[in-house]
Design an enzyme around this catalytic site. Structure first.
Site, PDB file in Angstrom:
ATOM      1  N   SER A   1      -0.827 -34.929 -40.404  1.00 53.49           N
ATOM      2  CA  SER A   1      -1.402 -36.029 -39.627  1.00 53.49           C
ATOM      3  C   SER A   1      -1.276 -37.388 -40.300  1.00 53.49           C
ATOM      4  O   SER A   1      -0.192 -37.855 -40.564  1.00 53.49           O
ATOM      5  CB  SER A   1      -2.856 -35.694 -39.316  1.00 53.49           C
ATOM      6  OG  SER A   1      -3.388 -36.645 -38.448  1.00 53.49           O
TER       7      SER A   1
ATOM      8  N   ASP B   1      -0.790 -42.273 -35.297  1.00 54.21           N
ATOM      9  CA  ASP B   1      -0.680 -41.705 -36.647  1.00 54.21           C
ATOM     10  C   ASP B   1       0.524 -40.780 -36.790  1.00 54.21           C
ATOM     11  O   ASP B   1       1.351 -40.667 -35.883  1.00 54.21           O
ATOM     12  CB  ASP B   1      -1.977 -40.981 -37.028  1.00 54.21           C
ATOM     13  CG  ASP B   1      -2.149 -39.681 -36.258  1.00 54.21           C
ATOM     14  OD1 ASP B   1      -1.626 -39.599 -35.131  1.00 54.21           O
ATOM     15  OD2 ASP B   1      -2.792 -38.754 -36.786  1.00 54.21           O
TER      16      ASP B   1
ATOM     17  N   ASP C   1       1.165 -37.596 -36.589  1.00 53.91           N
ATOM     18  CA  ASP C   1       1.469 -36.568 -35.595  1.00 53.91           C
ATOM     19  C   ASP C   1       1.132 -36.996 -34.167  1.00 53.91           C
ATOM     20  O   ASP C   1       1.161 -36.175 -33.250  1.00 53.91           O
ATOM     21  CB  ASP C   1       0.768 -35.251 -35.943  1.00 53.91           C
ATOM     22  CG  ASP C   1      -0.748 -35.383 -35.982  1.00 53.91           C
ATOM     23  OD1 ASP C   1      -1.242 -36.484 -36.286  1.00 53.91           O
ATOM     24  OD2 ASP C   1      -1.439 -34.385 -35.693  1.00 53.91           O
TER      25      ASP C   1
ATOM     26  N   ASP D   1      -1.646 -38.021 -32.619  1.00 50.12           N
ATOM     27  CA  ASP D   1      -2.883 -37.737 -31.892  1.00 50.12           C
ATOM     28  C   ASP D   1      -3.942 -38.832 -32.047  1.00 50.12           C
ATOM     29  O   ASP D   1      -4.927 -38.840 -31.323  1.00 50.12           O
ATOM     30  CB  ASP D   1      -3.452 -36.349 -32.231  1.00 50.12           C
ATOM     31  CG  ASP D   1      -3.683 -36.145 -33.710  1.00 50.12           C
ATOM     32  OD1 ASP D   1      -3.418 -37.076 -34.498  1.00 50.12           O
ATOM     33  OD2 ASP D   1      -4.127 -35.040 -34.092  1.00 50.12           O
ATOM     34  N   ARG D   2      -3.723 -39.747 -32.995  1.00 47.10           N
ATOM     35  CA  ARG D   2      -4.725 -40.820 -33.158  1.00 47.10           C
ATOM     36  C   ARG D   2      -4.255 -42.110 -32.503  1.00 47.10           C
ATOM     37  O   ARG D   2      -3.056 -42.302 -32.306  1.00 47.10           O
ATOM     38  CB  ARG D   2      -4.949 -41.115 -34.635  1.00 47.10           C
ATOM     39  CG  ARG D   2      -5.535 -39.967 -35.387  1.00 47.10           C
ATOM     40  CD  ARG D   2      -5.879 -40.380 -36.797  1.00 47.10           C
ATOM     41  NE  ARG D   2      -6.514 -39.261 -37.464  1.00 47.10           N
ATOM     42  CZ  ARG D   2      -7.348 -39.361 -38.473  1.00 47.10           C
ATOM     43  NH1 ARG D   2      -7.644 -40.549 -38.954  1.00 47.10           N
ATOM     44  NH2 ARG D   2      -7.890 -38.298 -39.014  1.00 47.10           N
TER      45      ARG D   2
ATOM     46  N   LYS E   1      -6.512 -34.376 -29.371  1.00 48.61           N
ATOM     47  CA  LYS E   1      -6.642 -35.800 -29.104  1.00 48.61           C
ATOM     48  C   LYS E   1      -5.242 -36.349 -28.886  1.00 48.61           C
ATOM     49  O   LYS E   1      -4.263 -35.729 -29.281  1.00 48.61           O
ATOM     50  CB  LYS E   1      -7.371 -36.503 -30.236  1.00 48.61           C
ATOM     51  CG  LYS E   1      -6.807 -36.310 -31.633  1.00 48.61           C
ATOM     52  CD  LYS E   1      -7.753 -36.954 -32.631  1.00 48.61           C
ATOM     53  CE  LYS E   1      -7.256 -36.841 -34.058  1.00 48.61           C
ATOM     54  NZ  LYS E   1      -7.595 -35.540 -34.683  1.00 48.61           N
TER      55      LYS E   1
END
Ligand code: VG1
Ligand code: CO
Length: 544
Positions: free
Chosen positions: A113, A278, A280, A282-283, A377
């Site tokens: 991540s 981010d 990967d 998801d953020r 997310k």
């Protein structure tokens, strides 16, 4: 297909944390280390025979090597179909979608991540189950238990797979599909948002924007969706080529690690909207000209405005936030008469609620928000949500946020992280806090009177499983909170996170600078946990 059995010996450190197993690359490169973990996962699952597995990662260093190893172990364990992102790439939310869309048995996502990448940095692996969500604790406990006993793993004697050519082929009875990592995900986004409206807004320049992919996985996704499909000008996506070391940076979208983008938004040349994602994908971090939207506020604003987005226009069933996330969304839920859940940190705790349709939207203070469209997310989803909202309401980010605060009040919020703290000192801090808790309730510290002080324990409303020791909470009568917990994603020493929150109903709430407004709470936090005193540090490593 010839299958070898390789003898191995257990490692004692393969306990998955908040989001999978994360270690230094050099740890993963130890003999049989990755293979042991993957075999432990497969051994813990009911039966892999004849099942389909999704595979992909954020492209960080060791991604390709790991995928080749996993393909051979998966083949040897009876999977009969592997769905792999081209180049070994899949963002975390895209992997979740592909598992769901193909009704796969599960997926292995390779990522650490927001942690840095490269030969001396971090790598990670995570198993997601058939609903597309991260394996719940009952699984990850089994993976760990198995990893402590493992003595061998199975490996198919097959050649390395060409990951770079899309297509479908048969490898001695094993079906391998190399898919475009973006197409399915882009279609999903088009089914949620008003792409016609977005096309108009972005191609006409009605909304000007900048998206920083931080040399991580969202580069190809954002370029395809924002520039190619929605017609935003070329160059809207910056740092769009995924690199194995993310260009040497931390692919963590916050005011510290995406500093350039953040500073740009406070200049006269600021575009209307900016965002970053981010490692990967998801953020998300969301900014407007002159304003940074905290992730907690972002969730609350999404909940209050869901009716503007086609997929949620008929209403949402409920909302959830992780415990340390600010209570901003609770206020929206109360006003709209919606169920609101408080879960431990980590997306895996939202899955049951989403599956049961108890909630539609959920989020975390750590730059994560999402909905029932996947079970992770989703960074780009959040960006598109905001774009759709700006285009529909025809208002700036700043106006939308300020109006929200006017209506609901503002939860002024900040997180202070102390990274790479000596493990013994960190455990000492937590034990000290635990001892302190029983004496705090009812005590006053200036204008702050403690109304509760406890350690968060969660009972899942759906499967009734219990997760204890999920963070130390100190709540005050005026609604403020201080929360302490140790990170479960770091790879060096311990990271102490201190979450600070203060509610303000004042008309001038929007003028308050968080660190100033929270100054008393920051001092109180030190008084309680003694992190500075015990570590000799003078300030947090990162403030977000
Ligand atoms: C952090 C965040 C948490 C998030 C997790 C995974 O965990 O605080 O909210 O779910 O990272 O995010 P921790 O245990 O370090 O506080 V990510 O983007 O790694 O998948
Ligand atoms: Co992430």
């Amino acid at each position: 297909m010839n299958i070898e059995t390789i003898s191995s010996a257990p490692y004692d450190d393969q306990k998955p944390g908040t989001s999978g197993l994360r270690k230094k690359v050099t740890v993963f490169q130890q003999p049989h280390y990755l293979a042991n973990f993957v075999q432990s996962v497969f051994d813990s699952l009911e039966d892999c025979n004849g099942k389909s597995l999704v595979l992909g990662g954020d492209g960080r260093y060791y991604n390709r090597d790991a995928i080749q190893i996993i393909i051979k172990i998966a083949a040897a364990n009876g999977f009969n179909e592997l769905i792999i992102g081209q180049g070994g790439l899949l963002s975390t939310p895209a992997a979740s979608h592909i598992i769901r869309k193909n009704k796969a048995y599960g997926g292995l996502i390779l990522s650490a991540s927001h942690n840095a990448g490269g030969p001396t940095e971090d790598f990670g692996i995570k198993y997601n189950i058939s609903n597309g969500g991260p394996a719940p604790e009952k699984y990850t406990n089994d993976f760990f238990k198995r990893s402590l006993e493992i003595t061998e793993y199975k490996l198919a004697e097959i050649d390395d797979v060409d990951l770079d050519t899309q297509g479908e082929f048969d490898l001695e009875g094993l079906k391998i599909r190399i898919i475009d990592p973006v197409t399915d995900y882009a279609e999903l986004m088009a089914s949620i948002f008003d792409f016609d409206l977005l096309k108009q807004a972005l191609s006409s320049g009605y909304i000007s924007m900048c998206f920083d992919a931080m040399h991580a996985i969202t580069g190809p996704y954002a370029t395809r969706i924002l520039e190619e499909i929605l017609g935003a000008p070329a160059g809207t996506v910056i740092n769009g080529i995924p690199l194995e070391d993310f260009g040497g940076g931390h692919p963590d979208p916050n005011l510290v690690h995406a500093k350039e983008l953040a500073s740009l938004m406070f200049t006269a040349d600021a575009p209307d909207f900016a965002a970053a994602s981010d490692g990967d994908g998801d953020r998300n971090m969301v900014l407007g000209a002159n304003i940074f939207v905290t992730p907690s506020d972002s969730l609350a604003i999404m909940a209050a405005n869901a009716q503007h987005i086609p997929a949620y226009s008929k209403g949402i069933s409920g909302v959830a936030r992780s415990m340390p996330t600010s209570q901003a969304v609770d206020r929206v839920a109360a006003a709209l008469n919606l169920p609101c859940f408080e879960t431990p940190t980590g997306w895996k705790f939202f899955s049951n609620l989403l599956d049961a349709d108890s909630i539609t939207l959920c989020g975390e203070e750590s730059f994560g928000s999402g909905s029932n469209h996947v079970r992770e997310k989703d960074g780009l989803w959040a960006v598109l949500f905001w774009l759709n909202l700006i285009a529909k309401r025809r208002q700036s980010v700043e106006d939308i946020v300020h109006e929200h605060w006017q209506q609901f009040g503002r939860d002024i919020y900040s997180r202070h992280d102390y990274e790479a703290v000596d493990n013994e000192i960190a455990n000492g801090i937590v034990n000290h806090l635990r001892e302190l808790l029983p004496s705090l309730t009812g005590k006053s510290f200036g204008e702050y009177t403690v109304s509760y002080a406890d350690e968060f324990c969660y009972e899942d409303p759906i499967d009734k499983s219990i997760s204890d020791q999920q963070g130390i909470r100190i709540g005050f009568e005026n609604g403020s909170r201080i929360i302490f917990r140790l990170s479960g994603t770091g790879t060096v020493g311990a990271t102490l996170r201190i979450y600070l929150e203060k509610f303000s109903k004042e008309a001038d709430a929007h003028t308050q600078e968080p660190q100033q407004a929270l100054a008393e709470l920051i001092e109180l936090a030190e008084q309680f946990c003694e992190v500075k005193q015990r570590t000799g540090r003078i300030e947090p490593t990162v403030i977000t």
